[in-house]
Design a protein around this motif. Structure first.
Motif, PDB file in Angstrom:
ATOM      1  N   ARG A   6       0.846  -1.202   0.000  1.00 28.56           N
ATOM      2  CA  ARG A   6       0.000   0.000   0.000  1.00 28.56           C
ATOM      3  C   ARG A   6       0.878   1.247   0.000  1.00 28.56           C
ATOM      4  O   ARG A   6       1.906   1.285   0.688  1.00 28.56           O
ATOM      5  CB  ARG A   6      -0.930   0.016   1.213  1.00 28.56           C
ATOM      6  N   GLU A   7       0.480   2.266  -0.741  1.00 23.80           N
ATOM      7  CA  GLU A   7       1.261   3.492  -0.852  1.00 23.80           C
ATOM      8  C   GLU A   7       0.367   4.718  -0.690  1.00 23.80           C
ATOM      9  O   GLU A   7      -0.732   4.768  -1.249  1.00 23.80           O
ATOM     10  CB  GLU A   7       1.954   3.567  -2.219  1.00 23.80           C
ATOM     11  N   HIS A   8       0.866   5.669   0.084  1.00 19.49           N
ATOM     12  CA  HIS A   8       0.140   6.919   0.309  1.00 19.49           C
ATOM     13  C   HIS A   8       1.150   8.070   0.279  1.00 19.49           C
ATOM     14  O   HIS A   8       2.295   7.906   0.712  1.00 19.49           O
ATOM     15  CB  HIS A   8      -0.560   6.919   1.675  1.00 19.49           C
ATOM     16  N   VAL A   9       0.703   9.220  -0.195  1.00 19.77           N
ATOM     17  CA  VAL A   9       1.561  10.416  -0.240  1.00 19.77           C
ATOM     18  C   VAL A   9       0.776  11.595   0.328  1.00 19.77           C
ATOM     19  O   VAL A   9      -0.386  11.808  -0.037  1.00 19.77           O
ATOM     20  CB  VAL A   9       2.017  10.735  -1.680  1.00 19.77           C
ATOM     21  N   VAL A  10       1.414  12.342   1.226  1.00 17.02           N
ATOM     22  CA  VAL A  10       0.808  13.556   1.786  1.00 17.02           C
ATOM     23  C   VAL A  10       1.790  14.710   1.631  1.00 17.02           C
ATOM     24  O   VAL A  10       2.999  14.499   1.507  1.00 17.02           O
ATOM     25  CB  VAL A  10       0.428  13.379   3.275  1.00 17.02           C
ATOM     26  N   VAL A  11       1.257  15.934   1.650  1.00 16.89           N
ATOM     27  CA  VAL A  11       2.087  17.122   1.422  1.00 16.89           C
ATOM     28  C   VAL A  11       1.810  18.166   2.495  1.00 16.89           C
ATOM     29  O   VAL A  11       0.661  18.385   2.888  1.00 16.89           O
ATOM     30  CB  VAL A  11       1.793  17.737   0.029  1.00 16.89           C
ATOM     31  N   GLY A  12       2.884  18.808   2.945  1.00 14.31           N
ATOM     32  CA  GLY A  12       2.769  19.935   3.860  1.00 14.31           C
ATOM     33  C   GLY A  12       3.604  21.097   3.337  1.00 14.31           C
ATOM     34  O   GLY A  12       4.763  20.898   2.953  1.00 14.31           O
ATOM     35  N   ASN A  13       3.020  22.274   3.281  1.00  8.34           N
ATOM     36  CA  ASN A  13       3.740  23.477   2.838  1.00  8.34           C
ATOM     37  C   ASN A  13       3.796  24.493   3.975  1.00  8.34           C
ATOM     38  O   ASN A  13       2.815  24.686   4.699  1.00  8.34           O
ATOM     39  CB  ASN A  13       3.048  24.117   1.624  1.00  8.34           C
ATOM     40  N   TRP A  14       4.941  25.162   4.100  1.00  8.72           N
ATOM     41  CA  TRP A  14       5.152  26.192   5.122  1.00  8.72           C
ATOM     42  C   TRP A  14       5.510  27.476   4.402  1.00  8.72           C
ATOM     43  O   TRP A  14       6.632  27.641   3.933  1.00  8.72           O
ATOM     44  CB  TRP A  14       6.278  25.737   6.042  1.00  8.72           C
ATOM     45  N   PRO A  15       4.571  28.407   4.283  1.00  5.25           N
ATOM     46  CA  PRO A  15       4.827  29.629   3.522  1.00  5.25           C
ATOM     47  C   PRO A  15       5.658  30.653   4.288  1.00  5.25           C
ATOM     48  O   PRO A  15       5.617  30.713   5.514  1.00  5.25           O
ATOM     49  CB  PRO A  15       3.415  30.169   3.241  1.00  5.25           C
ATOM     50  N   GLY A  16       6.369  31.458   3.526  1.00  8.68           N
ATOM     51  CA  GLY A  16       7.182  32.507   4.122  1.00  8.68           C
ATOM     52  C   GLY A  16       7.950  33.271   3.060  1.00  8.68           C
ATOM     53  O   GLY A  16       7.506  33.371   1.915  1.00  8.68           O
ATOM     54  N   ARG A  17       9.111  33.773   3.453  1.00  2.00           N
ATOM     55  CA  ARG A  17       9.976  34.476   2.516  1.00  2.00           C
ATOM     56  C   ARG A  17      11.408  34.335   2.995  1.00  2.00           C
ATOM     57  O   ARG A  17      11.660  33.856   4.106  1.00  2.00           O
ATOM     58  CB  ARG A  17       9.571  35.938   2.381  1.00  2.00           C
ATOM     59  N   LEU A  18      12.342  34.747   2.153  1.00  2.00           N
ATOM     60  CA  LEU A  18      13.751  34.571   2.465  1.00  2.00           C
ATOM     61  C   LEU A  18      14.390  35.856   2.966  1.00  2.00           C
ATOM     62  O   LEU A  18      14.183  36.928   2.394  1.00  2.00           O
ATOM     63  CB  LEU A  18      14.506  34.065   1.234  1.00  2.00           C
ATOM     64  N   ALA A  19      15.173  35.724   4.016  1.00  2.00           N
ATOM     65  CA  ALA A  19      15.944  36.849   4.551  1.00  2.00           C
ATOM     66  C   ALA A  19      17.109  37.145   3.604  1.00  2.00           C
ATOM     67  O   ALA A  19      17.432  36.346   2.716  1.00  2.00           O
ATOM     68  CB  ALA A  19      16.471  36.490   5.940  1.00  2.00           C
ATOM     69  N   THR A  20      17.750  38.279   3.813  1.00  2.00           N
ATOM     70  CA  THR A  20      18.898  38.636   2.976  1.00  2.00           C
ATOM     71  C   THR A  20      20.204  38.094   3.536  1.00  2.00           C
ATOM     72  O   THR A  20      21.224  38.109   2.852  1.00  2.00           O
ATOM     73  CB  THR A  20      19.010  40.167   2.829  1.00  2.00           C
ATOM     74  N   GLU A  21      20.163  37.618   4.781  1.00  2.00           N
ATOM     75  CA  GLU A  21      21.349  36.993   5.378  1.00  2.00           C
ATOM     76  C   GLU A  21      20.910  35.979   6.414  1.00  2.00           C
ATOM     77  O   GLU A  21      19.788  36.045   6.933  1.00  2.00           O
ATOM     78  CB  GLU A  21      22.263  38.038   6.008  1.00  2.00           C
ATOM     79  N   ALA A  22      21.779  35.045   6.696  1.00  3.60           N
ATOM     80  CA  ALA A  22      21.466  33.983   7.649  1.00  3.60           C
ATOM     81  C   ALA A  22      21.381  34.522   9.069  1.00  3.60           C
ATOM     82  O   ALA A  22      22.077  35.478   9.430  1.00  3.60           O
ATOM     83  CB  ALA A  22      22.533  32.887   7.567  1.00  3.60           C
ATOM     84  N   SER A  23      20.512  33.897   9.863  1.00  4.78           N
ATOM     85  CA  SER A  23      20.338  34.307  11.249  1.00  4.78           C
ATOM     86  C   SER A  23      19.975  33.091  12.088  1.00  4.78           C
ATOM     87  O   SER A  23      19.170  32.256  11.678  1.00  4.78           O
ATOM     88  CB  SER A  23      19.229  35.360  11.347  1.00  4.78           C
ATOM     89  N   GLY A  24      20.567  33.006  13.264  1.00  3.71           N
ATOM     90  CA  GLY A  24      20.226  31.936  14.205  1.00  3.71           C
ATOM     91  C   GLY A  24      21.094  30.710  14.025  1.00  3.71           C
ATOM     92  O   GLY A  24      21.597  30.438  12.944  1.00  3.71           O
ATOM     93  N   GLY A  25      21.230  29.965  15.099  1.00  4.02           N
ATOM     94  CA  GLY A  25      22.060  28.774  15.081  1.00  4.02           C
ATOM     95  C   GLY A  25      21.272  27.485  15.107  1.00  4.02           C
ATOM     96  O   GLY A  25      21.844  26.398  15.154  1.00  4.02           O
ATOM     97  N   GLY A  26      19.957  27.582  15.063  1.00  2.00           N
ATOM     98  CA  GLY A  26      19.130  26.380  15.123  1.00  2.00           C
ATOM     99  C   GLY A  26      18.795  25.856  13.746  1.00  2.00           C
ATOM    100  O   GLY A  26      19.079  26.476  12.724  1.00  2.00           O
ATOM    101  N   GLY A  27      18.186  24.689  13.729  1.00  5.18           N
ATOM    102  CA  GLY A  27      17.760  24.091  12.473  1.00  5.18           C
ATOM    103  C   GLY A  27      18.925  23.633  11.628  1.00  5.18           C
ATOM    104  O   GLY A  27      20.049  23.484  12.100  1.00  5.18           O
ATOM    105  N   PHE A  28      18.653  23.426  10.352  1.00  4.05           N
ATOM    106  CA  PHE A  28      19.682  22.981   9.421  1.00  4.05           C
ATOM    107  C   PHE A  28      19.245  23.353   8.012  1.00  4.05           C
ATOM    108  O   PHE A  28      18.139  23.830   7.793  1.00  4.05           O
ATOM    109  CB  PHE A  28      19.936  21.472   9.548  1.00  4.05           C
ATOM    110  N   GLY A  29      20.114  23.155   7.056  1.00  7.13           N
ATOM    111  CA  GLY A  29      19.779  23.457   5.665  1.00  7.13           C
ATOM    112  C   GLY A  29      19.505  24.930   5.453  1.00  7.13           C
ATOM    113  O   GLY A  29      20.310  25.789   5.808  1.00  7.13           O
ATOM    114  N   TYR A  30      18.347  25.230   4.895  1.00  9.42           N
ATOM    115  CA  TYR A  30      17.973  26.609   4.569  1.00  9.42           C
ATOM    116  C   TYR A  30      17.267  27.317   5.728  1.00  9.42           C
ATOM    117  O   TYR A  30      16.840  28.464   5.580  1.00  9.42           O
ATOM    118  CB  TYR A  30      17.065  26.627   3.335  1.00  9.42           C
ATOM    119  N   ASP A  31      17.126  26.653   6.873  1.00  9.10           N
ATOM    120  CA  ASP A  31      16.413  27.234   8.020  1.00  9.10           C
ATOM    121  C   ASP A  31      16.886  28.644   8.395  1.00  9.10           C
ATOM    122  O   ASP A  31      16.057  29.506   8.699  1.00  9.10           O
ATOM    123  CB  ASP A  31      16.518  26.324   9.247  1.00  9.10           C
ATOM    124  N   PRO A  32      18.204  28.917   8.389  1.00  4.54           N
ATOM    125  CA  PRO A  32      18.660  30.245   8.837  1.00  4.54           C
ATOM    126  C   PRO A  32      18.256  31.418   7.946  1.00  4.54           C
ATOM    127  O   PRO A  32      18.446  32.564   8.328  1.00  4.54           O
ATOM    128  CB  PRO A  32      20.186  30.103   8.869  1.00  4.54           C
TER     129      PRO A  32
END
Length: 197
Positions: A128-154
């Motif tokens: 059996r196969e199922h696919v679900v999607v979640g989107n988190w809307p926002g925008r991009l800063a001009t520079e990185a901020s914060g030390g948490g998360g990973f990838g594009y989080d900053p």
């Protein structure tokens, strides 16, 4: 109940376990230790299914796989499925982030609209196969901020914050991120499917 998460990324395993813990404390997310399949799909759903199928086959357990990335409107939805490799084949998160900021250096704030996409596939040993999607809307800063998360989080500023007090995901606590992230949103859609396992 044990479910394998088809990733070798320990950040994703920990994040999924935190998301799952509040809604399904009986569900244990375990790391996938098998061979990494070739992700040659051109959509998040295709890649998520490739990974989940491989993990279910290898372990004999129900398998979850997340394929996710950041989609920037002014770039036509890119990096999208190529988010992890945006700066090349090395999966260098710092280089990916730097390249994306460089590509957007002259784009004004109103046009820096983006969203994180998380597409989760669930594949059971019986096929059996199922696919679900979640989107988190926002925008991009001009520079990185914060030390948490990973990838594009900053550099990702989620929508819905008070003007003047906006923070990137890198500035959020792990609990704040888990409560509103694209993966958390996809997991809400996934819960009824997990209940039927």
């Amino acid at each position: 109940m044990r479910v394998v998460l088809a990733t070798h990324n320990p950040h994703k395993v920990a994040e999924f376990q935190q998301i799952v813990a509040s809604a399904r404390p009986d569900l244990e997310i375990i790391a996938y230790d098998g061979p990494e399949p070739v992700e040659d799909g051109v959509t998040f759903a295709e890649n998520a299914l490739i990974k989940a199928r491989a993990a279910a086959r290898h372990t004999g357990l129900a398998a979850l796989a997340d394929d996710s990335g950041i989609c920037v409107d002014v770039l036509g939805g890119s990096p999208g499925v190529f988010s992890a490799y945006w700066a090349g084949q090395k999966k260098d998160a710092a280089a990916n982030l730097e390249l994306l900021l460089d590509q957007l250096h002259d784009i004004a704030d109103p046009h820096r609209v983006a969203h994180f996409n998380s597409t989760i596939a669930l594949v059971t040993p019986d096929g059996r196969e199922h696919v679900v999607v979640g989107n988190w809307p926002g925008r991009l800063a001009t520079e990185a901020s914060g030390g948490g998360g990973f990838g594009y989080d900053p550099i990702f500023i989620p929508d819905g914050q008070a003007a003047g007090a906006e923070r990137t995901v890198g500035d959020l606590s792990a609990e704040e991120k888990q409560a509103q992230s694209h993966r958390a949103r996809a997991f809400v859609e996934l819960l009824p499917l997990l209940a039927n396992l």
